[in-house]
Design a protein around this motif. Structure first.
Motif, PDB file in Angstrom:
ATOM      1  N   TYR A  53       0.843  -1.194   0.000  1.00  0.00           N
ATOM      2  CA  TYR A  53       0.000   0.000   0.000  1.00  0.00           C
ATOM      3  C   TYR A  53       0.881   1.248   0.000  1.00  0.00           C
ATOM      4  O   TYR A  53       0.984   1.963   0.998  1.00  0.00           O
ATOM      5  CB  TYR A  53      -0.919  -0.003   1.232  1.00  0.00           C
ATOM      6  N   PRO A  54       1.533   1.520  -1.122  1.00  0.00           N
ATOM      7  CA  PRO A  54       2.445   2.676  -1.189  1.00  0.00           C
ATOM      8  C   PRO A  54       1.683   4.002  -1.147  1.00  0.00           C
ATOM      9  O   PRO A  54       0.822   4.266  -1.990  1.00  0.00           O
ATOM     10  CB  PRO A  54       3.159   2.479  -2.529  1.00  0.00           C
ATOM     11  N   ALA A  55       2.023   4.837  -0.176  1.00  0.00           N
ATOM     12  CA  ALA A  55       1.303   6.096   0.010  1.00  0.00           C
ATOM     13  C   ALA A  55       1.919   7.215  -0.815  1.00  0.00           C
ATOM     14  O   ALA A  55       3.119   7.208  -1.117  1.00  0.00           O
ATOM     15  CB  ALA A  55       1.295   6.475   1.482  1.00  0.00           C
ATOM     16  N   PHE A  56       1.096   8.177  -1.176  1.00  0.00           N
ATOM     17  CA  PHE A  56       1.572   9.399  -1.833  1.00  0.00           C
ATOM     18  C   PHE A  56       0.615  10.523  -1.488  1.00  0.00           C
ATOM     19  O   PHE A  56      -0.485  10.297  -0.965  1.00  0.00           O
ATOM     20  CB  PHE A  56       1.685   9.218  -3.352  1.00  0.00           C
ATOM     21  N   VAL A  57       1.036  11.758  -1.765  1.00  0.00           N
ATOM     22  CA  VAL A  57       0.204  12.928  -1.475  1.00  0.00           C
ATOM     23  C   VAL A  57      -0.077  13.667  -2.771  1.00  0.00           C
ATOM     24  O   VAL A  57       0.851  14.015  -3.511  1.00  0.00           O
ATOM     25  CB  VAL A  57       0.882  13.877  -0.467  1.00  0.00           C
ATOM     26  N   ARG A  58      -1.357  13.875  -3.041  1.00  0.00           N
ATOM     27  CA  ARG A  58      -1.772  14.682  -4.188  1.00  0.00           C
ATOM     28  C   ARG A  58      -1.955  16.113  -3.681  1.00  0.00           C
ATOM     29  O   ARG A  58      -2.820  16.384  -2.848  1.00  0.00           O
ATOM     30  CB  ARG A  58      -3.052  14.117  -4.789  1.00  0.00           C
ATOM     31  N   LEU A  59      -1.133  17.029  -4.159  1.00  0.00           N
ATOM     32  CA  LEU A  59      -1.033  18.365  -3.587  1.00  0.00           C
ATOM     33  C   LEU A  59      -2.109  19.308  -4.115  1.00  0.00           C
ATOM     34  O   LEU A  59      -2.375  19.356  -5.321  1.00  0.00           O
ATOM     35  CB  LEU A  59       0.357  18.943  -3.875  1.00  0.00           C
ATOM     36  N   TYR A  60      -2.694  20.074  -3.165  1.00  0.00           N
ATOM     37  CA  TYR A  60      -3.739  21.043  -3.495  1.00  0.00           C
ATOM     38  C   TYR A  60      -3.257  22.483  -3.447  1.00  0.00           C
ATOM     39  O   TYR A  60      -3.666  23.316  -4.247  1.00  0.00           O
ATOM     40  CB  TYR A  60      -4.898  20.937  -2.492  1.00  0.00           C
ATOM     41  N   ASP A  61      -2.431  22.808  -2.447  1.00  0.00           N
ATOM     42  CA  ASP A  61      -2.136  24.216  -2.186  1.00  0.00           C
ATOM     43  C   ASP A  61      -0.802  24.328  -1.453  1.00  0.00           C
ATOM     44  O   ASP A  61      -0.265  23.334  -0.956  1.00  0.00           O
ATOM     45  CB  ASP A  61      -3.248  24.836  -1.339  1.00  0.00           C
ATOM     46  N   ILE A  62      -0.282  25.534  -1.397  1.00  0.00           N
ATOM     47  CA  ILE A  62       0.959  25.815  -0.682  1.00  0.00           C
ATOM     48  C   ILE A  62       0.714  26.987   0.263  1.00  0.00           C
ATOM     49  O   ILE A  62       0.154  28.014  -0.123  1.00  0.00           O
ATOM     50  CB  ILE A  62       2.114  26.109  -1.660  1.00  0.00           C
ATOM     51  N   LEU A  63       1.131  26.821   1.539  1.00  0.00           N
ATOM     52  CA  LEU A  63       0.967  27.864   2.539  1.00  0.00           C
ATOM     53  C   LEU A  63       2.276  28.622   2.756  1.00  0.00           C
ATOM     54  O   LEU A  63       2.268  29.839   2.901  1.00  0.00           O
ATOM     55  CB  LEU A  63       0.496  27.269   3.876  1.00  0.00           C
ATOM     56  N   PHE A  64       3.387  27.872   2.800  1.00  0.00           N
ATOM     57  CA  PHE A  64       4.710  28.477   2.969  1.00  0.00           C
ATOM     58  C   PHE A  64       5.653  27.903   1.923  1.00  0.00           C
ATOM     59  O   PHE A  64       5.649  26.683   1.679  1.00  0.00           O
ATOM     60  CB  PHE A  64       5.288  28.173   4.363  1.00  0.00           C
ATOM     61  N   ASP A  65       6.451  28.755   1.328  1.00  0.00           N
ATOM     62  CA  ASP A  65       7.551  28.345   0.457  1.00  0.00           C
ATOM     63  C   ASP A  65       8.821  28.759   1.193  1.00  0.00           C
ATOM     64  O   ASP A  65       9.173  29.940   1.210  1.00  0.00           O
ATOM     65  CB  ASP A  65       7.447  29.033  -0.898  1.00  0.00           C
ATOM     66  N   GLY A  66       9.474  27.778   1.836  1.00  0.00           N
ATOM     67  CA  GLY A  66      10.562  28.127   2.744  1.00  0.00           C
ATOM     68  C   GLY A  66       9.986  28.883   3.922  1.00  0.00           C
ATOM     69  O   GLY A  66       9.053  28.416   4.588  1.00  0.00           O
ATOM     70  N   THR A  67      10.484  30.088   4.175  1.00  0.00           N
ATOM     71  CA  THR A  67       9.930  30.914   5.244  1.00  0.00           C
ATOM     72  C   THR A  67       8.945  31.955   4.725  1.00  0.00           C
ATOM     73  O   THR A  67       8.407  32.746   5.502  1.00  0.00           O
ATOM     74  CB  THR A  67      11.075  31.632   5.999  1.00  0.00           C
ATOM     75  N   ASP A  68       8.702  31.967   3.413  1.00  0.00           N
ATOM     76  CA  ASP A  68       7.762  32.929   2.829  1.00  0.00           C
ATOM     77  C   ASP A  68       6.320  32.476   3.060  1.00  0.00           C
ATOM     78  O   ASP A  68       5.905  31.409   2.590  1.00  0.00           O
ATOM     79  CB  ASP A  68       7.991  33.062   1.313  1.00  0.00           C
ATOM     80  N   ASP A  69       5.562  33.286   3.773  1.00  0.00           N
ATOM     81  CA  ASP A  69       4.153  33.007   4.033  1.00  0.00           C
ATOM     82  C   ASP A  69       3.340  33.447   2.822  1.00  0.00           C
ATOM     83  O   ASP A  69       3.269  34.639   2.506  1.00  0.00           O
ATOM     84  CB  ASP A  69       3.710  33.763   5.294  1.00  0.00           C
ATOM     85  N   LEU A  70       2.732  32.472   2.130  1.00  0.00           N
ATOM     86  CA  LEU A  70       2.016  32.752   0.880  1.00  0.00           C
ATOM     87  C   LEU A  70       0.505  32.810   1.063  1.00  0.00           C
ATOM     88  O   LEU A  70      -0.226  32.970   0.072  1.00  0.00           O
ATOM     89  CB  LEU A  70       2.342  31.672  -0.156  1.00  0.00           C
ATOM     90  N   ARG A  71       0.020  32.706   2.276  1.00  0.00           N
ATOM     91  CA  ARG A  71      -1.420  32.555   2.482  1.00  0.00           C
ATOM     92  C   ARG A  71      -2.244  33.763   2.048  1.00  0.00           C
ATOM     93  O   ARG A  71      -3.432  33.614   1.742  1.00  0.00           O
ATOM     94  CB  ARG A  71      -1.694  32.208   3.953  1.00  0.00           C
ATOM     95  N   GLU A  72      -1.646  34.924   2.011  1.00  0.00           N
ATOM     96  CA  GLU A  72      -2.386  36.117   1.590  1.00  0.00           C
ATOM     97  C   GLU A  72      -2.435  36.275   0.066  1.00  0.00           C
ATOM     98  O   GLU A  72      -3.187  37.108  -0.451  1.00  0.00           O
ATOM     99  CB  GLU A  72      -1.763  37.364   2.220  1.00  0.00           C
ATOM    100  N   LEU A  73      -1.636  35.480  -0.643  1.00  0.00           N
ATOM    101  CA  LEU A  73      -1.658  35.565  -2.103  1.00  0.00           C
ATOM    102  C   LEU A  73      -2.958  34.990  -2.648  1.00  0.00           C
ATOM    103  O   LEU A  73      -3.560  34.096  -2.044  1.00  0.00           O
ATOM    104  CB  LEU A  73      -0.480  34.793  -2.701  1.00  0.00           C
ATOM    105  N   PRO A  74      -3.425  35.442  -3.821  1.00  0.00           N
ATOM    106  CA  PRO A  74      -4.598  34.827  -4.437  1.00  0.00           C
ATOM    107  C   PRO A  74      -4.298  33.391  -4.868  1.00  0.00           C
ATOM    108  O   PRO A  74      -3.136  33.021  -5.092  1.00  0.00           O
ATOM    109  CB  PRO A  74      -4.886  35.725  -5.641  1.00  0.00           C
ATOM    110  N   TRP A  75      -5.365  32.600  -5.010  1.00  0.00           N
ATOM    111  CA  TRP A  75      -5.191  31.180  -5.340  1.00  0.00           C
ATOM    112  C   TRP A  75      -4.366  30.997  -6.607  1.00  0.00           C
ATOM    113  O   TRP A  75      -3.498  30.115  -6.670  1.00  0.00           O
ATOM    114  CB  TRP A  75      -6.566  30.519  -5.515  1.00  0.00           C
ATOM    115  N   GLU A  76      -4.598  31.783  -7.638  1.00  0.00           N
ATOM    116  CA  GLU A  76      -3.879  31.614  -8.908  1.00  0.00           C
ATOM    117  C   GLU A  76      -2.366  31.771  -8.710  1.00  0.00           C
ATOM    118  O   GLU A  76      -1.577  31.015  -9.284  1.00  0.00           O
ATOM    119  CB  GLU A  76      -4.389  32.606  -9.949  1.00  0.00           C
TER     120      GLU A  76
END
Length: 530
Positions: free
Chosen positions: A311-334
């Motif tokens: 049962y090999p697990a993997f993650v299908r990614l939806y979104d990104i909150l932080f890129d390194g220490t950069d907080d991206l949550r205020e950016l628009p979805w696009e």
């Protein structure tokens, strides 16, 4: 200890959410450290007293009370802690004066116990406590409160009581250990907000509202598949990786291959699934097995090499909150989507991929695409406003979930069992089955949701009047009542005698109009499997 016992008793008998919030908030404001911290840990499921297990409690009470009387009482009450707290006999040599211990003292004593010490210490405490304190101690020790309080409700009560931002509380929560001294110092204005930037802590998920009857403009919204796994958050910070469930539980140990593969600083949101060959999966974005396959990996204390291979697990990614220490949550979805695709390109494709978008020029086209999606790993469609920031919780108008229509089957009720909490006096948990070609009835699922309070009372009377056999707390009933059962999907299963397993079964209707002989055949359900 008395104050915590009183709090639990009041919460048990309080139905109103706002009233529960006030009860918890008032307690946290009036109670000193560390008692309030340990109480909060108990309410949020963060308190662990490993020396006390349910089997120990049952063994102790059976030494003092006739076992038949205890189990008959347990069956009637529906809750072990409540039964033991009421039936526990006070020994003649024990003084009537109850123990006067703080909650902190009780917790510290039980946290330090070995398995061999636990029986004598627990019995001595129960001997000197009144029923309300026994109930509180047993609930706290086993971690199964079942008092209508979720971890989020308790955190909300803390935030409201001290005028804190709930998202800020949840963000620092996993970086602080019970009894949370720095959390309460911040809450009371004695210290700064605890820092979380250098720790692999959990951030609250952005959630979606159900799409009801409204239609959306596809120029303003993006669509992607809603995958049928478990929502997870991947965090790598301070040289450590954590994998969190939607509830904020740390599930890293259960998926070591994912943690090992995620070594790039950042925070990602995605769906944890198992690789497989589900029908139609490749067409919709990549091979993913059904949720039934993922269940083989969930809640495991140890993960074997065979399990990792099968049962090999993997993650299908939806979104990104932080890129390194950069907080991206205020950016628009696009903008976040572009950053996510660039970030995911650095990760190994064996364990990570990005959820594909659905190309639909208008809502009518999307409706047709959704209607045709019936593979095992898809729950429906997600709609995300293109200019939406990543905000904690549910915000109207930003994200919508549009689940596919449920499947239904007419099934015959076979067994009933009492529920828990406020349903502990009613038969509310039902096992139901379908007919084989030989005329036998095989169980295909179990459900307790979907019925109203009035229907619950009617069903309880029906079970009591139609019982044919008893097996401990379970009653077998005559095979004459039909449920229309709704479920999200159904999968082949080697663990069930019927060969099928339902996903999210619930009672859609009580079919008093339908003879049991006309309920669905097992072969009909097998044809629905994906």
């Amino acid at each position: 200890m008395r104050g915590f016992a009183t709090l639990l008793e009041r919460l048990v008998y309080t139905r109103s959410r706002n009233a529960k919030l006030k009860l918890i908030g008032d307690y946290l404001k009036a109670t000193p450290d560390p008692d309030r911290g340990w109480a909060l840990a108990a309410l949020t499921g963060d308190l662990d007293l490993p020396a006390v297990k349910p089997a120990l409690i049952r063994a102790l009470v059976e030494e003092r009370v006739d076992p038949v009387l205890f189990w008959l009482s347990r069956d009637y009450v529906g809750d072990t802690a409540e039964t033991v707290s009421l039936i526990w006999p006070r020994p003649d040599h024990v003084p009537d004066t109850p123990l006067d211990l703080s909650l902190g003292a009780v917790v510290e004593r039980f946290r330090s116990l070995s398995r061999s010490e636990a029986p004598a210490v627990l019995a001595a405490h129960l001997d000197r406590m009144d029923p309300e304190e026994r109930f509180a101690l047993l609930k706290m020790a086993t971690g199964a409160l079942r008092i209508g309080v979720t971890a989020r409700l308790a955190k909300t009560a803390l935030a409201q009581a001290f005028d804190l931002d709930l998202a800020a509380v949840e963000e620092v929560w996993h970086g602080i250990r019970p009894p949370y001294p720095t959390l309460f110092a911040w809450a009371e204005g004695q210290d700064e907000q605890p820092a979380a930037s250098a720790l692999p802590v959990f951030r609250p998920f952005m959630l979606a509202h159900a799409l009801e009857d409204q239609r959306v403009d596809m120029a303003e919204f993006a669509a992607e598949w809603k995958w049928d796994g478990i929502r997870v958050q991947l965090v790598h910070a301070g040289g450590e990786t954590r994998l969190y469930s939607r509830a904020g539980d740390d599930i890293t140990r259960g998926f070591p291959e994912i943690a090992e593969a995620f070594r790039t600083p950042g925070v990602l949101d995605g769906e944890l699934m198992v690789r497989g060959e589900a029908q139609g999966a490749e067409e919709h974005g990549g091979a993913a097995a059904s949720f039934n396959a993922l269940q083989q990996r969930l809640n495991r204390k140890a993960v074997t090499a065979k399990m990792l291979a099968d049962y090999p697990a993997f993650v299908r990614l939806y979104d990104i909150l932080f890129d390194g220490t950069d907080d991206l949550r205020e950016l628009p979805w696009e903008a976040r989507r572009k950053r996510l695709e660039a970030f995911a390109a650095q990760l190994g494709p064996e364990h990570f991929d990005v959820s594909s978008l659905i190309e639909a020029e208008d809502f009518t086209t999307l409706e047709a695409i959704r209607a045709g999606a019936r593979d095992a790993s898809i729950e429906g469609v997600m709609l995300k406003r293109r200019d939406s920031a990543y905000v904690a919780g549910r915000r109207v108008g930003l994200w919508y979930k549009w689940k596919r229509d449920p499947l239904t089957a007419d099934c015959v009720v076979m067994y009933a069992q009492r529920g828990n909490g406020r349903r502990s006096s009613y038969y509310s948990d039902f096992t139901f089955g379908c007919w084989t070609e030989d005329g036998d009835l095989l169980p295909v699922g179990k459900a307790y949701s979907g019925i109203t309070d009035e229907e619950l009372k009617w069903l309880d009377r029906w079970v009591r009047n139609h019982t044919v056999q008893r097996f401990g707390p379970v009653r077998e009933v005559d095979k004459s009542l039909v449920f229309e059962v709704a479920f999200d999907s159904i999968h082949a299963s080697g663990r069930h005698k019927s060969g099928v397993a339902m996903r999210f079964p619930r009672i859609a209707r009580i079919r008093t109009d339908k003879p049991a002989a006309e309920a669905d055949r097992l072969e009909t359900l097998r044809r629905m499997t994906t």
